[in-house]
Design a protein around this motif. Structure first.
Motif, mmCIF file in Angstrom:
data_model
loop_
_atom_site.group_PDB
_atom_site.id
_atom_site.type_symbol
_atom_site.label_atom_id
_atom_site.label_comp_id
_atom_site.label_asym_id
_atom_site.label_seq_id
_atom_site.Cartn_x
_atom_site.Cartn_y
_atom_site.Cartn_z
ATOM 1 N N CYS A 50 54.660 -6.543 -52.614
ATOM 2 C CA CYS A 50 54.246 -7.037 -54.028
ATOM 3 C C CYS A 50 53.213 -8.384 -53.880
ATOM 4 C CB CYS A 50 55.383 -7.589 -54.829
ATOM 5 S SG CYS A 50 56.630 -6.331 -55.223
ATOM 6 N N TYR A 224 57.576 2.406 -58.822
ATOM 7 C CA TYR A 224 57.109 1.115 -59.044
ATOM 8 C C TYR A 224 57.006 0.900 -60.567
ATOM 9 C CZ TYR A 224 53.567 -2.513 -60.144
ATOM 10 O OH TYR A 224 53.066 -3.621 -60.483
ATOM 11 N N CYS A 230 58.499 -5.438 -58.468
ATOM 12 C CA CYS A 230 57.821 -6.770 -58.092
ATOM 13 C C CYS A 230 58.070 -7.590 -59.361
ATOM 14 C CB CYS A 230 56.336 -6.472 -58.325
ATOM 15 S SG CYS A 230 55.745 -5.662 -57.009
ATOM 16 N N ASP A 298 54.289 2.981 -54.013
ATOM 17 C CA ASP A 298 55.727 3.563 -53.456
ATOM 18 C C ASP A 298 55.739 3.899 -51.918
ATOM 19 O OD1 ASP A 298 56.263 3.339 -56.200
ATOM 20 O OD2 ASP A 298 56.824 5.621 -56.479
#
Length: 313
Positions: A50, A224, A230, A298
């Motif tokens: 991230c 994601y 994140c 990913d």
């Protein structure tokens, strides 16, 4: 507070006992402490990815209720599970129904698959007020399960486009893919959309027009984008490759491991690495490269290496 457990014995509710979050970060059982180290490594991998890809802008995007619709809440055990289609999510939803059902269900495998996907059977985080959401994100143990991205993609393709019974997918997506990707398509193919080739599916996924038109369907959307790792700090990241071990670890942390085990059954039809390799044989290196870009986060975030069968440009 007492509640009935599925096998009729009284077990005490969480109040006063250690929460899964406490048990994860300060394990009292030596047998599971090495697992906490493994999951620390997985968490760090997500954090580092991230940070390295501080996704396009420095500004933190504020999550909307719509972003939280994949997060299933278990109040009794103080856990939140983000479900990812094609990563044992039917069985995990069944287990969540046992955990949140207050004794209504005892055996996950007795719950029909279609029942597990009825949205009213499980409570999701977007149904709470903002203060309630924040409280749960801070105090509950959050977990998700991931899978090698291209294996998951082939699994979604096989399930949604090669099974005759999935007519709603054929109509909704198949007809669109055929119309856009197939030259000289027959009237029948345009009407039914039930014979989409994997190469056409890939071409559809990498077509910029597709992404602009609408978000991907959840079955091939990136982890994601479904679970927002994140923005939401996941305490535990389980893997499809070690499904049984990771799942039972979650149940142990929840304090139910003695009477509830994650269902295991070998599905003869499940998508394997060899099968995925075969599907990618006919994809051009250019398309492979573009597809990898779509799922790159990913791959990086969950520590999956670039597949050896790829012939990328």
């Amino acid at each position: 507070v007492m509640r009935r457990n599925p096998f009729g014995m009284d077990i005490c509710c969480r109040k006063g006992s250690r929460s899964p979050l406490q048990e994860l970060y300060n394990p009292t059982q030596v047998s599971i402490s090495w697992l906490s180290i493994l999951h620390q490594i997985r968490r760090d991998q997500v954090t580092d990815t991230c940070r390295a890809n501080s996704v396009s802008s420095r500004k933190r995007r504020v999550l909307t209720p719509n972003d939280l619709k994949h997060l299933v809440v278990d109040e009794d055990h103080e856990m939140i599970y983000c479900y990812v289609p094609k990563v044992a999510c039917t069985n995990w939803k069944r287990v969540m129904m046992v955990l949140t059902g207050r004794g209504k269900y005892s055996d996950p495998m007795e719950i029909p698959a279609n029942e597990a996907h009825v949205s009213s059977n499980l409570k999701t985080l977007n149904q709470y007020s903002i203060p309630e959401i924040n409280h749960r994100l801070k105090n509950y143990m959050k977990f998700l399960f991931v899978r090698e991205p291209f294996e998951r993609l082939v699994s979604a393709y096989r399930n949604k486009f090669t099974q005759k019974y999935n007519t709603s997918f054929h109509k909704r997506y198949g007809t669109k893919i055929v119309r856009r990707q197939r030259k000289n398509a027959t009237q029948e193919a345009l009407r039914k959309g039930d014979d989409v080739k994997f190469e056409e599916f890939v071409a559809y996924l990498i077509d910029p027009h597709t992404q602009r038109e609408e978000p991907f369907n959840e079955h091939w959307q990136t982890v994601y984008s479904l679970c927002h790792p994140c923005h939401i700090h996941y305490d535990l990241i389980g893997k499809y490759e070690t499904l049984e071990e990771d799942s039972n670890y979650v149940l142990q942390l929840a304090g139910v491991g003695s009477y509830l085990k994650f269902p295991t059954y070998a599905k003869s039809t499940r998508t394997t690495d060899e099968m995925t390799t075969e599907f990618f044989q006919n994809i051009s290196s250019e398309h492979q490269t573009q597809l990898y870009e779509v799922y790159k986060l990913d791959f990086l975030m969950f520590n999956y290496s670039v597949p050896s069968y790829l012939k990328m440009e």
